[in-house]
Enzyme design. Sequence first.
Site, PDB file in Angstrom:
ATOM      1  N   GLU A 168      63.869  37.819 -29.022  1.00 53.51           N
ATOM      2  CA  GLU A 168      64.351  36.624 -29.808  1.00 53.51           C
ATOM      3  C   GLU A 168      63.038  36.197 -30.060  1.00 53.51           C
ATOM      4  OE1 GLU A 168      64.642  32.264 -29.041  1.00 53.51           O
ATOM      5  OE2 GLU A 168      66.038  33.174 -27.935  1.00 53.51           O
ATOM      6  N   HIS A 169      62.167  36.178 -29.286  1.00 56.40           N
ATOM      7  CA  HIS A 169      60.476  35.329 -29.833  1.00 56.40           C
ATOM      8  C   HIS A 169      60.154  36.303 -30.715  1.00 56.40           C
ATOM      9  CE1 HIS A 169      59.391  32.190 -26.675  1.00 56.40           C
ATOM     10  NE2 HIS A 169      60.953  32.429 -26.634  1.00 56.40           N
TER      11      HIS A 169
END
Length: 448
Positions: free
Chosen positions: A71-72
């Site tokens: 996600e990052h």
Amino acid sequence: MRLTRICASLFALWLPLAALAGPITTFQLENGLDVVVIEDHRAPVAVQMVWYRVGAADEAPGESGVAHFLEHLMFKGTETRAPGAFSDLVEANGGNDNAFTSWDYTAYYQRVAADRLDLMMALEADRMRHLRLDPETVLTERDVILEERSQRTDSDPGALFSEQRRAAQWLNHPYAMPIIGWRHEISELNRETALAFYRKFYAPNNAILIVAGDVTPDAVRGMAETHYGSLAPSDDLPPRLRPQEPPQLAERVIRFEDPRVAQPYVLRTYLAAARNPGDQGDAAALSVLAALLGGNPSTSVLGQKLQFETQKAVYATAFYDGLAVDDTTFGVMIAPSEGVSLPEAEAALDQALAEFLREGVDADQFARLKTQVRAEQVYGQDDVQGLAYRYGQGLATGLSLADIEAWPNLLDAVSPDDVMAAAAAVLDKRRAVTGWLSAPNADLAVTQ
């Protein structure tokens, strides 16, 4: 006129959720991308959300935290855009964006003026299949996540307690793993691990596109076809089968001590049914049960008994969230008053639950609660992003559109007998974890 407005408001409380949300249109692109369009023309705003049907519970053993790690990394550039350019473009166009990971899904969203939706689709479609990860950037971001764990989990006794309790809750299911990951496994995540997870799960046929706001289905379809339609689907998506729980036959008890604890409490979670596709009746009863036991402290069962009648607690509540792919939990909690030990607090909690099971549902209290539940469903229509979230979360956890739209009516149909049957079934300590959180050497009593 005032009476007319009141009557109209009361009538609105009975309307189905879908009727208030505005027209809802669904379709699927040829590559398998599911699209939901929720029209709301009250303001010239649009929200785009892309939900991937993958989360922390889908990670391979030894790779905890990779879903959140990815996600990052999704903000770290593509073949055509530099790291950070995604959010910079959203902000430059007057919008905001973010992402979040759960055990069952990972979602990305932007809220912008409706005339910027086409650009948002171009950006989101680009990183769905064209992510580019620089090795140095990956290592830097891994350090960021380790620091995030330090700040949000390791430095927070409540978060550590919750993590330990979840690990005790599930004997076999990956819901036992923390979303952020165990520290020693985060430290081993690398570029290859992240890319393998990305290539395996990030594909149009494993995603749901939700667009809500001042839009039309035809316009959304045209933009979706332009930007997402050419993306290749994945040919080898694995079936979403997780290890399931064996029969649980004994209560588990954990006692977590930390010198940073200011307010001790007792928290117990029971295994409970989730909102199963086509069969949400049990979950609806559990939702009403949680609101009845632990809603407003001045009117809820636990609040009245523990905070006002016996004054054993400064706070008491119950909670339940049925949106999960597999079985979830139903919880109760008590924070004891000054001078009340944790054993006394747990005994008071158990007594309150036993009295409820024996006495049943108060008719007037139940009627007030049902009115509150209806009102909450209506008020939820005021936030276009909240609508997108509600539909995305439901679809990402396996519900159908019909299931989501039926939910308000199922809640309204719950009877006192349904609530008591749900309570008798779920409040079984053999399927529960009871946790005590306190400072060390506290003699199990609260002092101020």
